[in-house]
Design an enzyme around this catalytic site. Structure first.
Site, PDB file in Angstrom:
ATOM      1  N   CYS A   1      29.417  89.246  64.391  1.00 12.44           N
ATOM      2  CA  CYS A   1      30.499  88.291  64.647  1.00 12.44           C
ATOM      3  C   CYS A   1      31.804  88.745  64.000  1.00 12.44           C
ATOM      4  O   CYS A   1      32.818  88.071  64.112  1.00 12.44           O
ATOM      5  CB  CYS A   1      30.125  86.889  64.186  1.00 12.44           C
ATOM      6  SG  CYS A   1      29.905  86.756  62.412  1.00 12.44           S
TER       7      CYS A   1
ATOM      8  N   HIS B   1      43.695  86.405  58.769  1.00 14.02           N
ATOM      9  CA  HIS B   1      43.312  85.383  59.736  1.00 14.02           C
ATOM     10  C   HIS B   1      44.405  85.106  60.759  1.00 14.02           C
ATOM     11  O   HIS B   1      44.137  84.591  61.828  1.00 14.02           O
ATOM     12  CB  HIS B   1      42.818  84.127  59.025  1.00 14.02           C
ATOM     13  CG  HIS B   1      41.429  84.331  58.516  1.00 14.02           C
ATOM     14  ND1 HIS B   1      41.171  84.927  57.306  1.00 14.02           N
ATOM     15  CD2 HIS B   1      40.232  84.115  59.096  1.00 14.02           C
ATOM     16  CE1 HIS B   1      39.874  85.033  57.152  1.00 14.02           C
ATOM     17  NE2 HIS B   1      39.273  84.542  58.215  1.00 14.02           N
TER      18      HIS B   1
ATOM     19  N   ASP C   1      34.069  91.590  56.307  1.00 13.37           N
ATOM     20  CA  ASP C   1      33.773  91.657  54.876  1.00 13.37           C
ATOM     21  C   ASP C   1      32.842  92.821  54.557  1.00 13.37           C
ATOM     22  O   ASP C   1      32.978  93.456  53.509  1.00 13.37           O
ATOM     23  CB  ASP C   1      33.157  90.343  54.387  1.00 13.37           C
ATOM     24  CG  ASP C   1      34.238  89.308  54.116  1.00 13.37           C
ATOM     25  OD1 ASP C   1      35.233  89.678  53.455  1.00 13.37           O
ATOM     26  OD2 ASP C   1      34.110  88.164  54.570  1.00 13.37           O
TER      27      ASP C   1
HETATM   28  C1  PEP Z   1      33.401  88.774  58.647  1.00 11.50           C
HETATM   29  O1  PEP Z   1      33.536  88.893  57.429  1.00 11.50           O
HETATM   30  O2  PEP Z   1      33.200  89.728  59.413  1.00 11.50           O
HETATM   31  C2  PEP Z   1      33.487  87.445  59.282  1.00 11.50           C
HETATM   32  C3  PEP Z   1      33.176  87.261  60.541  1.00 11.50           C
HETATM   33  O3  PEP Z   1      33.931  86.394  58.529  1.00 11.50           O
HETATM   34  P1  PEP Z   1      35.474  86.165  58.105  1.00 11.50           P
HETATM   35  O4  PEP Z   1      36.303  87.134  58.873  1.00 11.50           O
HETATM   36  O5  PEP Z   1      35.791  84.741  58.420  1.00 11.50           O
HETATM   37  O6  PEP Z   1      35.416  86.431  56.641  1.00 11.50           O
HETATM   38 MG    MG Z   2      33.411  87.145  56.149  1.00 14.31          MG
END
Ligand code: PEP
Ligand code: MG
Length: 539
Positions: free
Chosen positions: A500, A188, A453
């Site tokens: 996303c 993150h 993910d």
């Molecule tokens: C993903 O997993 O692609 C996502 C957008 O969520 P995060 O990165 O917050 O797990």
């Molecule tokens: Mg995710």
């Protein structure tokens, strides 16, 4: 001059002072003192300084995350003024004739133990606050330089690794770049760097003392950092930086232009955010909406569960600031790398596949309901949509729906105004969800594919493990075929599907996504205009 090689997670150039961000271990020694009055004065001076520091942090947090995130700092100010806490420190100094550091550390241990042994969960949680305020006092007493958040000059933040809760507390206007020894491209911190449009490197092997306070140049595209660069190199990089700025200015010409191909195929180009302060980047980059508001950052910035009212205010502010443009708020997605102490989650051997996201919400409906109440209430202030993470089955959706019905019935019974017609969708980020996307599409209003993910679970690669970065290939045909299947299944049921995850921002794939019929791309704000440029150049 020293040149260190790392791995780039976001490009760009930063020039500035390097500030090592670390929470140093303070080894407190017991020392005999004769002048106890002087020792007590050291404590009162340190207290005054700590209260000032907390005041400054409160102001920063208010600006970035609003009252909900800032409150912890005013609570800490109050705790520092607590008479019992001060009396105990004073008493230890006077009766045992010891140094201020020892008296503060001992009082902290005693108080923390006392709180931790209480039955009341709220009081138990205060033990962490006691440690926090005592550490602040100890750092001032020991003259340990604090870094990152309280620095006045914008700097290049160098750290061992940065947790989401550490980055969320940083005053982002003071960060020029991130350079860490550990961390992975999918962490993150990397996502934050992209949102903020600042360079970030990982895997840099630096020595704290050799870099702290020195001038540095971070070259995000080459993955290198120069320490104590020559005037000549500085000049070269200043020129490169100007050139980058010029390119960014050129992209600004695309502001206000529609995101469509030459033949008129349109796509919704949204942005991802982690909190209220990111909305400024969304507007600056002219995103058409917010496709992913990672609401867990609201929880990460707090010392305790954010109340319904606090959450309501944050969602309402974001919706109002977006002035009618769509805002898709994802419900709490903690667990895995996003750990929050007050949730008191058990240690897990394999947290990425563990108790996280919707699983926690379904197990702890009281936490989930508080968030849902805030969301449905805030829905009156703009175009809100709710999105549920980590779905693997139809049953989970049915369970969510019944909780949503309960929430709506409770709000109605309490005469609390809310918007009952909010669009509700799910993230497709597990291979299970992909394979049953035909069934899931009958249950929800939209799909948003979380490629971060999805890649992790499809390729069996822990996204946090930097050793595996070489194998983490989101361009893997398996991932791309999954995206195609999800879009097809969504369209068969007449719902829309977007992306996303970070892959949505990969301009080498934009054309393929448009041809697959992807309806929406939600990316870090800095990628909005480059993607618009790419799409507008397509036939
Ligand atoms: C993903 O997993 O692609 C996502 C957008 O969520 P995060 O990165 O917050 O797990
Ligand atoms: Mg995710």
């Amino acid at each position: 001059m020293i040149k260190l090689q790392g791995k780039t997670v976001f490009s760009g150039i930063a020039i500035g002072r390097i500030s090592v961000f670390k929470d140093p271990d303070i080894a407190v020694k017991r020392e005999h003192v004769d002048d106890t009055e002087k020792e007590w004065k050291r404590v009162t001076d340190a207290k005054a300084e700590a209260i000032n520091e907390l005041g400054a942090l409160y102001d920063i947090a208010m600006e970035q995350v609003g009252e909900s995130g800032a409150e912890v700092f005013s609570v800490h100010q109050m705790m520092l003024e607590d008479e019992d806490f001060s009396d105990s420190i004073k008493n230890i100094i006077e009766t045992e004739k010891v140094n201020a550091e020892y008296a503060v550390a001992t009082t902290a241990d005693n108080f923390a133990e006392m709180f931790a042994s209480m039955d009341d969960d709220y009081m138990k949680a205060r033990a962490a606050d006691i440690k926090d305020i005592s550490n602040r006092l100890l750092k001032i007493l020991c003259g340990v330089k604090r870094s990152g958040v309280s620095d006045n000059e914008p700097s290049i933040i160098a750290a061992d690794d940065l947790s989401p809760s550490e980055t969320v507390r940083m005053d982002k206007s003071k960060v020029l770049a991130f350079v860490t020894r550990h961390g992975s491209s999918n962490s993150h911190t990397a996502i934050l760097a992209r949102t903020m449009n600042i360079p970030a490197l990982i895997g840099v092997d630096f020595d704290d003392d050799a870099v702290d306070g020195k001038t540095g140049i971070v070259d995000g595209s080459e993955g290198v950092i120069y320490i104590d660069p020559s005037e000549e190199l500085l000049e070269t990089y200043r020129k490169k930086q100007e050139e980058l700025l010029r390119q960014r200015e050129m992209l600004k010409a695309l502001k206000g232009k529609p995101t469509e191909t030459k033949s008129g195929r349109k796509l919704n180009l949204y942005a991802n955010i982690g909190g209220v302060s990111d909305v400024a980047y969304v507007l600056q980059n002219d995103a058409e909406g917010i496709g992913l508001f990672r609401s867990e950052f609201l929880y990460l910035s707090k010392e305790d569960y954010p109340s319904e009212e606090e959450q309501f205010k944050v969602y309402k502010t974001v919706l109002q600031n977006m002035a009618g443009k769509k805002v898709i708020i994802r419900t709490l997605d903690i667990g895995a790398d996003k750990q929050i102490d007050y949730f008191k989650l058990d240690h897990e051997e394999n947290p990425a596949m563990g108790f996280r996201a919707i699983r926690i919400c379904l197990e702890r409906p009281e936490v989930f309901k508080t968030q849902l109440r805030a969301l449905f209430r805030a829905g009156l202030y703009g175009t809100a949509a709710i999105m549920y993470p980590m779905i693997t089955s139809v049953e989970e959706i049915r369970e969510i729906k019944s909780i949503v019905e309960e929430v709506k019935a409770e709000l109605t019974a309490q005469n609390i105004p809310f918007n009952p017609d909010i669009e509700q969708g799910i993230m497709i980020e597990t291979p299970a969800a992909v394979m049953i996307s035909d069934l899931l599409a009958k249950e929800v209003d939209f799909f948003s594919i979380g490629t971060n993910d999805l890649t992790q679970y499809t390729l069996a690669i822990d996204r946090q493990n930097s050793k595996l970065d070489r194998f983490y290939n989101p361009h893997h045909e398996a991932v791309l075929r999954m995206i195609e299947l999800v879009v097809k299944n969504a369209h068969k049921e007449g719902i829309w599907a977007g992306i996303c995850g970070e892959l949505g921002a990969d301009t080498t794939l934009t054309e393929r996504f448009v041809n697959m019929g992807v309806d929406e791309l939600s990316v870090s704000p800095t990628f909005v205009l480059p993607i618009r440029e790419k799409i507008r150049a397509m036939e």
